[in-house]
Design a protein around this motif. Structure first.
Motif, PDB file in Angstrom:
ATOM      1  N   ARG A  67      -1.123   6.236   6.848  1.00  0.00           N
ATOM      2  CA  ARG A  67      -1.238   5.058   5.877  1.00  0.00           C
ATOM      3  C   ARG A  67      -2.469   4.403   6.542  1.00  0.00           C
ATOM      4  O   ARG A  67      -2.630   4.258   7.851  1.00  0.00           O
ATOM      5  N   PRO A  68      -3.445   3.500   5.770  1.00  0.00           N
ATOM      6  CA  PRO A  68      -4.243   2.815   6.275  1.00  0.00           C
ATOM      7  C   PRO A  68      -3.610   1.687   7.241  1.00  0.00           C
ATOM      8  O   PRO A  68      -2.607   1.136   7.055  1.00  0.00           O
ATOM      9  N   SER A  70      -6.011  12.440   1.554  1.00  0.00           N
ATOM     10  CA  SER A  70      -5.061  11.912   2.425  1.00  0.00           C
ATOM     11  C   SER A  70      -3.786  12.662   2.519  1.00  0.00           C
ATOM     12  O   SER A  70      -3.019  13.071   1.394  1.00  0.00           O
ATOM     13  N   HIS A 128      -3.115   7.755  -1.873  1.00  0.00           N
ATOM     14  CA  HIS A 128      -4.586   7.861  -1.648  1.00  0.00           C
ATOM     15  C   HIS A 128      -5.150   9.275  -1.744  1.00  0.00           C
ATOM     16  O   HIS A 128      -4.548  10.275  -1.431  1.00  0.00           O
ATOM     17  N   ASP A 173       0.946  -1.274   0.048  1.00  0.00           N
ATOM     18  CA  ASP A 173       0.135   0.077  -0.260  1.00  0.00           C
ATOM     19  C   ASP A 173       0.735   1.122   0.026  1.00  0.00           C
ATOM     20  O   ASP A 173       0.382   2.400  -0.261  1.00  0.00           O
TER      21      ASP A 173
END
Length: 437
Positions: free
Chosen positions: A25-26, A20, A17, A12
Motif C-alpha cells: 500500500r502507499p 501493484s 491500485h 486507501d
C-alpha cells in the motif's frame, strides 16, 4: 481522533491500485501542492521531481488553470460530445496553434491510452490495412490495442488485440545492432525497421507507431536522422506515421512537441497522440491531432469511435488555460533553457562522481540516469538498488520517478535552478549512501 493522513491511508485500503500487488500500500498521502512542491497532511514539504506520472508539466495548482476549471464548472460543467461547445473549440484551436502545418482537427479522448486506440483505428480505416509496427522499448497505455502496441513487460499478460508487430528502435548505449556510433545505430535501426515491414508485407501495414522520445522505456532520445528516416519509409510504403507525444509533449522535452526538438521537426507526423502535459492532468483528457488528409477520409464517412466525455468542457477549459499560461509565461522556453543550462550539466557532473551512473540521457525537463553495477559491462543494477534509492529520496522529501534500472529526473517545466540544486544534492547523497551500503 484519527488525523487526515491516517484516514487517507486507512481509506486507501478500499482502493484497487494499478500496476501493484494489492498487499503493498502507499505510504505517502499528499494533501496539497504548488509549483514543484507537494505537502502532506502534517505540512511536510516534498520536492516533486517525478511530476507525479510525468504529467504535471505546468506545476501543481497553477492558479489560471484552477480558476478556469471553476469558472467553466459554474457555467456548464458537462455537455454531450455531439454538441458544439465553445470551450472545446477553443481547446482544439489552442492545440492546433502549436501543431505542424497540415494538421486539421483534434479528436478528444479521456487520456493517452484511448488516444492511441483511436489513432490506430483512424490509421486502419484510412489505409484499409491492419498491421501496426511499434518498438519493444515503448509504452502506449493499458487499453486493448495500446497495451499490445506497447513493447515492455506490461504487454505480455495483456495481448488481446490483433495485427501488432514489434521492432527494436535505436538505443546506442544498449545497442541491438552492434553499433559503435550514433550514425551506425541510426542506419542499422532504420534498415531493421524497413526489413521487418518488407517481411510483414508493406501493403498490410497501416501505421508505424512511435513515442517520439520513449519515456518510461528510458528517455531514449533518437539519434539525428532517425525520425526523418522513419518518415521517408512511411511515405514510400503509404504507411501512416503516428507519433505518441503523450509523455514527451507540451514542454516536457523543451518544445511544444518533442518532434519539434528531434530532427528539427523534419518528421511531420500524420497523427499525434497527446494527454498528460496538455493540461498537466488537472482534469483527465487526451486526444489525437489529425492531418488534413486523414480528416478528409471521414468527411462523409462515419468515424466509428467516440466517448461520452470526449472534449469534456472542464478538461477543455483547463487546456485553454494551460496553453495560454505556457505561452504567456514562456514555460516551454524555460524548460528548454533549464534543461540545457542547468539540469543536463548538473546530471553529467553527478555522473562523473558516481560510477553507478552509466549514462545520462535527455532534453528539457525529461532526463534519465541509467544505473549500472559495472560501468564496463553496463550490467544494470538490481531492482533492490533502485528501490533503495527511491525510498531514501522519499525519506529526504524528494519524489523521484523510477523504472527498471533507472532514475528519471522529470520535474515540472516551471522548476527553478535552486530547486534543481536542492534535488540533485539529495540525489548525490543518496547515491553515495546506497553505493556504500
Amino acid at each position: 481522533m484519527t488525523n487526515d493522513r491516517e484516514l487517507a491511508l486507512e481509506l486507501d485500503r478500499l482502493v484497487f491500485h494499478s500496476w501493484s500487488a494489492q498487499s503493498k500500500r502507499p505510504t505517502f498521502a499528499p494533501a496539497g501542492g504548488s509549483g514543484s512542491w507537494l505537502w502532506d497532511h502534517d505540512g511536510e514539504r516534498y520536492l516533486d521531481f517525478s511530476s507525479q506520472m510525468v504529467n504535471v508539466n505546468i506545476g501543481h495548482a497553477h492558479p489560471r488553470i484552477v480558476a478556469a476549471i471553476a469558472e467553466q464548472a459554474a457555467v456548464l460543467p458537462t455537455v454531450a460530445p455531439s454538441a458544439a461547445n465553445l470551450a472545446r473549440g477553443r481547446a482544439a484551436e489552442a492545440i492546433l496553434r502549436h501543431a505542424p502545418a497540415g494538421m486539421a482537427q483534434v479528436f478528444f479522448t479521456n487520456g493517452g491510452a484511448d488516444a492511441i486506440e483511436n489513432a490506430i483505428r483512424m490509421a486502419r480505416l484510412h489505409t484499409g490495412r491492419d498491421k501496426v509496427v511499434s518498438t519493444y522499448r515503448s509504452y502506449h497505455g493499458n487499453t486493448g490495442a495500446a497495451i499490445t502496441a506497447t513493447g515492455d513487460w506490461r504487454r505480455i499478460p495483456n495481448e488481446y488485440a490483433r495485427g501488432h508487430v514489434h521492432v527494436f528502435g535505436p538505443f546506442l548505449y544498449r545497442s541491438e545492432f552492434d553499433a559503435s556510433t550514433a550514425e551506425e545505430e541510426c542506419r542499422r535501426a532504420l534498415r531493421h525497421l524497413e526489413r521487418v515491414i518488407e517481411a510483414e508485407g508493406a501493403s498490410s501495414v497501416a501505421a508505424i507507431l512511435l513515442e517520439t522520445i520513449p519515456g518510461t522505456a528510458g528517455i531514449l532520445v533518437p539519434p539525428p536522422g532517425y525520425l526523418a528516416g522513419v518518415r521517408e519509409i512511411a511515405d514510400r510504403h503509404g504507411i501512416v506515421l503516428i507519433l505518441d507525444e503523450v509523455m514527451a509533449g507540451f514542454g516536457r522535452a523543451g518544445g511544444w512537441f518533442a518532434f519539434d526538438v528531434v530532427d528539427d521537426g523534419a518528421a511531420r507526423p500524420d497523427l499525434v497522440t497527446f494527454a498528460k502535459g496538455v493540461n498537466s492532468g488537472y482534469v483527465p483528457v487526451g486526444g489525437v491531432i489529425i492531418s488534413e488528409e486523414i480528416a478528409a477520409t471521414f468527411a462523409d464517412r462515419v468515424f466509428p469511435g467516440g466517448l461520452t466525455y470526449s472534449g469534456h468542457p472542464l478538461a477543455a477549459a483547463s487546456i485553454v488555460a494551460s496553453i495560454s499560461a505556457m505561452e504567456d509565461e514562456r514555460i516551454v522556453e524555460h524548460a528548454a533553457q533549464i534543461g540545457a543550462e542547468v539540469i543536463g550539466p548538473a546530471l553529467h557532473e553527478l555522473a562523473d562522481r558516481h560510477p553507478m551512473i552509466g549514462e545520462v540521457r535527455g532534453a528539457g525537463v525529461f532526463w534519465a540516469l541509467d544505473l549500472v553495477s559495472d560501468p564496463e559491462t553496463r550490467e544494470p543494477v538490481a531492482p533492490s538498488v533502485v528501490a533503495a534509492i527511491k525510498a531514501a529520496c522519499l525519506e529526504r522529501r524528494l519524489l523521484v520517478f523510477t523504472a527498471d534500472n533507472r532514475v528519471h529526473v522529470v520535474p515540472p517545466c516551471v522548476v527553478t535552478a535552486d530547486e534543481v540544486a536542492t534535488a540533485l544534492a539529495i540525489l548525490d547523497d543518496v547515491l553515495a549512501a546506497v553505493a556504500a551500503a
